[in-house]
Scaffold this motif. Structure first.
Motif, PDB file in Angstrom:
ATOM      1  N   TYR A 160      -2.021  -7.211   7.441  1.00  0.00           N
ATOM      2  CA  TYR A 160      -1.407  -6.124   8.195  1.00  0.00           C
ATOM      3  C   TYR A 160      -1.303  -4.866   7.339  1.00  0.00           C
ATOM      4  N   GLU A 161      -0.931  -5.058   6.076  1.00  0.00           N
ATOM      5  CA  GLU A 161      -0.797  -3.914   5.173  1.00  0.00           C
ATOM      6  C   GLU A 161      -2.145  -3.239   4.957  1.00  0.00           C
ATOM      7  N   GLU A 162      -3.194  -4.061   4.774  1.00  0.00           N
ATOM      8  CA  GLU A 162      -4.535  -3.495   4.583  1.00  0.00           C
ATOM      9  C   GLU A 162      -5.005  -2.784   5.837  1.00  0.00           C
ATOM     10  N   GLU A 163      -4.732  -3.405   7.005  1.00  0.00           N
ATOM     11  CA  GLU A 163      -5.140  -2.783   8.261  1.00  0.00           C
ATOM     12  C   GLU A 163      -4.392  -1.473   8.488  1.00  0.00           C
ATOM     13  N   ASN A 164      -3.101  -1.465   8.173  1.00  0.00           N
ATOM     14  CA  ASN A 164      -2.320  -0.237   8.314  1.00  0.00           C
ATOM     15  C   ASN A 164      -2.845   0.864   7.400  1.00  0.00           C
ATOM     16  N   ALA A 165      -3.252   0.461   6.176  1.00  0.00           N
ATOM     17  CA  ALA A 165      -3.800   1.447   5.241  1.00  0.00           C
ATOM     18  C   ALA A 165      -5.095   2.048   5.797  1.00  0.00           C
ATOM     19  N   LYS A 166      -5.934   1.194   6.397  1.00  0.00           N
ATOM     20  CA  LYS A 166      -7.192   1.675   6.962  1.00  0.00           C
ATOM     21  C   LYS A 166      -6.932   2.598   8.147  1.00  0.00           C
ATOM     22  N   LEU A 167      -5.988   2.196   9.001  1.00  0.00           N
ATOM     23  CA  LEU A 167      -5.670   3.023  10.162  1.00  0.00           C
ATOM     24  C   LEU A 167      -5.066   4.359   9.738  1.00  0.00           C
ATOM     25  N   SER A 168      -4.246   4.313   8.682  1.00  0.00           N
ATOM     26  CA  SER A 168      -3.664   5.559   8.172  1.00  0.00           C
ATOM     27  C   SER A 168      -4.753   6.477   7.635  1.00  0.00           C
ATOM     28  N   ALA A 169      -5.744   5.877   6.956  1.00  0.00           N
ATOM     29  CA  ALA A 169      -6.853   6.675   6.438  1.00  0.00           C
ATOM     30  C   ALA A 169      -7.655   7.289   7.580  1.00  0.00           C
ATOM     31  N   LEU A 170      -7.876   6.500   8.652  1.00  0.00           N
ATOM     32  CA  LEU A 170      -8.600   7.033   9.805  1.00  0.00           C
ATOM     33  C   LEU A 170      -7.803   8.147  10.482  1.00  0.00           C
ATOM     34  N   LEU A 171      -6.487   7.975  10.529  1.00  0.00           N
ATOM     35  CA  LEU A 171      -5.640   9.007  11.127  1.00  0.00           C
ATOM     36  C   LEU A 171      -5.755  10.316  10.350  1.00  0.00           C
ATOM     37  N   LYS A 172      -5.817  10.194   9.021  1.00  0.00           N
ATOM     38  CA  LYS A 172      -5.965  11.402   8.206  1.00  0.00           C
ATOM     39  C   LYS A 172      -7.297  12.086   8.495  1.00  0.00           C
ATOM     40  N   ILE A 173      -8.342  11.275   8.711  1.00  0.00           N
ATOM     41  CA  ILE A 173      -9.646  11.862   9.047  1.00  0.00           C
ATOM     42  C   ILE A 173      -9.551  12.581  10.383  1.00  0.00           C
ATOM     43  N   ALA A 174      -8.927  11.910  11.368  1.00  0.00           N
ATOM     44  CA  ALA A 174      -8.804  12.526  12.689  1.00  0.00           C
ATOM     45  C   ALA A 174      -8.043  13.837  12.608  1.00  0.00           C
ATOM     46  N   GLN A 175      -7.071  13.907  11.717  1.00  0.00           N
ATOM     47  CA  GLN A 175      -6.298  15.138  11.569  1.00  0.00           C
ATOM     48  C   GLN A 175      -7.127  16.257  10.964  1.00  0.00           C
ATOM     49  N   ARG A 176      -8.208  15.879  10.247  1.00  0.00           N
ATOM     50  CA  ARG A 176      -9.097  16.901   9.689  1.00  0.00           C
ATOM     51  C   ARG A 176      -9.953  17.549  10.779  1.00  0.00           C
ATOM     52  N   TYR A 177     -10.112  16.840  11.890  1.00  0.00           N
ATOM     53  CA  TYR A 177     -10.939  17.345  12.986  1.00  0.00           C
ATOM     54  C   TYR A 177     -10.114  17.339  14.276  1.00  0.00           C
ATOM     55  N   ILE A 183     -17.545   7.891  11.469  1.00  0.00           N
ATOM     56  CA  ILE A 183     -17.154   8.261  10.110  1.00  0.00           C
ATOM     57  C   ILE A 183     -16.120   7.273   9.575  1.00  0.00           C
ATOM     58  N   ALA A 184     -16.057   7.200   8.273  1.00  0.00           N
ATOM     59  CA  ALA A 184     -15.078   6.386   7.557  1.00  0.00           C
ATOM     60  C   ALA A 184     -14.279   7.325   6.654  1.00  0.00           C
ATOM     61  N   PRO A 185     -13.194   6.834   6.042  1.00  0.00           N
ATOM     62  CA  PRO A 185     -12.419   7.715   5.169  1.00  0.00           C
ATOM     63  C   PRO A 185     -13.242   8.389   4.081  1.00  0.00           C
ATOM     64  N   GLU A 186     -14.308   7.704   3.614  1.00  0.00           N
ATOM     65  CA  GLU A 186     -15.108   8.268   2.517  1.00  0.00           C
ATOM     66  C   GLU A 186     -16.148   9.275   2.997  1.00  0.00           C
ATOM     67  N   GLY A 187     -16.534   9.191   4.280  1.00  0.00           N
ATOM     68  CA  GLY A 187     -17.535  10.122   4.761  1.00  0.00           C
ATOM     69  C   GLY A 187     -18.311   9.595   5.947  1.00  0.00           C
ATOM     70  N   LEU A 188     -19.527  10.133   6.134  1.00  0.00           N
ATOM     71  CA  LEU A 188     -20.360   9.833   7.305  1.00  0.00           C
ATOM     72  C   LEU A 188     -20.910   8.415   7.260  1.00  0.00           C
ATOM     73  N   VAL A 240     -19.823   6.129   1.530  1.00  0.00           N
ATOM     74  CA  VAL A 240     -19.275   4.991   2.278  1.00  0.00           C
ATOM     75  C   VAL A 240     -19.944   3.700   1.810  1.00  0.00           C
ATOM     76  N   ASP A 241     -19.115   2.675   1.572  1.00  0.00           N
ATOM     77  CA  ASP A 241     -19.634   1.346   1.228  1.00  0.00           C
ATOM     78  C   ASP A 241     -20.034   0.655   2.527  1.00  0.00           C
ATOM     79  N   LEU A 242     -21.258   0.901   2.935  1.00  0.00           N
ATOM     80  CA  LEU A 242     -21.722   0.384   4.223  1.00  0.00           C
ATOM     81  C   LEU A 242     -21.818  -1.137   4.251  1.00  0.00           C
ATOM     82  N   LYS A 243     -21.909  -1.752   3.092  1.00  0.00           N
ATOM     83  CA  LYS A 243     -22.020  -3.210   3.026  1.00  0.00           C
ATOM     84  C   LYS A 243     -20.726  -3.882   3.459  1.00  0.00           C
ATOM     85  N   HIS A 244     -19.588  -3.253   3.182  1.00  0.00           N
ATOM     86  CA  HIS A 244     -18.293  -3.850   3.503  1.00  0.00           C
ATOM     87  C   HIS A 244     -17.552  -3.040   4.564  1.00  0.00           C
TER      88      HIS A 244
END
Length: 314
Positions: free
Chosen positions: A96-113, A152-157, A261-265
């Motif tokens: 849950y903590e990892e998923e929340n971190a990922k969602l938070s990172a995506l939210l930050k990306i969405a806020q950039r656009y 897109i991912a937190p790291e980029g395209l 982006v680490d496309l493998k993972h």
């Protein structure tokens, strides 16, 4: 004498009985030595009594030990179950903590656009291969996801959507040999096209082609999407230059790009629609504050004498 016994017979019998009772009571209160017969019997019986007592004690101790062992085993099993439950709970919390971190990172990306509509998605399948040339996400037309939306991912395209079903979409990563992303160097502004390369994709790399031969792009430069794309918003991070070579024609260059982006993972991404850009049009509540429909409109001319005469003649 005979007369005496006959005369006091009853009294003598009563006294004898009382005497016997008294002797019995006194004898029962004293510790008397055993007789020879009792000693002989004791010699034979005592070992059996000791054996019986020992067996009884052993049985009691064995039962008690077995009961204690059973209780300890049951307690140990219960503790193991509790430990397993706690470990599982910790794993869930970590997920849950990892998923929340990922969602938070995506939210930050969405806020950039903020001008683009966006939706989070999860990778649910991938095409055969070491890297993600193509993959499937868990959002489709039901979530308003359609072809050519950007991933897109937190790291980029990451890539773009190729086609959508009701609850899923097939996607193409920038490592796919069919992919072509207009790009440029942040430092110099030199333009090119980032494409997938069959040979390089095995190492998780792609290539930037059609770079002008006079471009000043260098190894280590950051590459982002350019303004020349109808699909990708400009400024999305793609990766950095690892190698730089001149084409055989001597007129253009190409660069080997390592994606950020680490496309493998890859597992969680954000879908954005460039065509959903919100055009912010000012709203005027005061009619006097609204601009004129015709920007070149001029105020009406003041009536002249000539006009007044013409109007009068009419």
């Amino acid at each position: 004498m005979q007369q005496f016994f006959e005369k006091y017979k009853k009294q003598l019998l009563r006294g004898g009985v009382l005497l016997l009772v008294l002797i019995t009571v006194i004898a029962s209160g004293k510790q008397l030595n055993a007789t020879l017969l009792e000693s002989a019997i004791g010699v034979v019986v005592t070992p059996f009594q000791d054996l019986t007592t020992g067996i009884s004690t052993w049985v009691d101790e064995t039962i008690t030990a077995s009961r204690n062992k059973s209780d300890l085993k049951e307690e140990n099993t219960e503790l193991k179950n509790q430990v397993a439950e706690l470990m599982e709970e910790n794993r869930r919390l970590a997920m849950y903590e990892e998923e929340n971190a990922k969602l938070s990172a995506l939210l930050k990306i969405a806020q950039r656009y903020p001008d683009y509509e966006s939706i989070g998605a999860t990778v649910i399948a991938k095409d055969p291969g070491v890297w993600y040339d193509g993959f499937t996400i868990n959002k489709g037309t039901k979530a308003d996801v359609s072809a050519n939306m950007v991933l897109i991912a937190p790291e980029g395209l990451v890539g773009k959507v190729l086609e959508s079903g009701l609850t899923f979409s097939k996607a193409q990563s920038i490592l796919d040999s069919r992919s072509a992303v207009p790009a440029m160097s942040v430092r110099t502004g030199d333009l090119g096209v980032v494409k997938g390369n069959y040979t390089l994709s095995a190492d998780g790399l792609c290539i930037m082609e059609y770079i002008d031969g006079d471009a000043e792009i260098l190894v280590g430069d950051e590459i982002v999407t350019s303004h020349l794309s109808d699909i990708y918003p400009s400024g999305l991070a793609i990766g950095k230059v690892l190698e730089l070579e001149t084409d055989t024609n001597g007129l253009t260059k190409y660069a080997v790009i390592q994606p950020y982006v680490d496309l493998k993972h890859l597992d969680t991404i954000l879908v954005i629609d460039k065509n959903s850009a919100i055009e912010k049009t000012p709203v005027f509540t005061d009619p006097a504050a609204a601009p004129a429909d015709n920007a070149n409109a001029t105020e009406p001319e003041e009536p002249t004498e000539e006009n007044q005469e013409t109007g009068a003649s009419e």
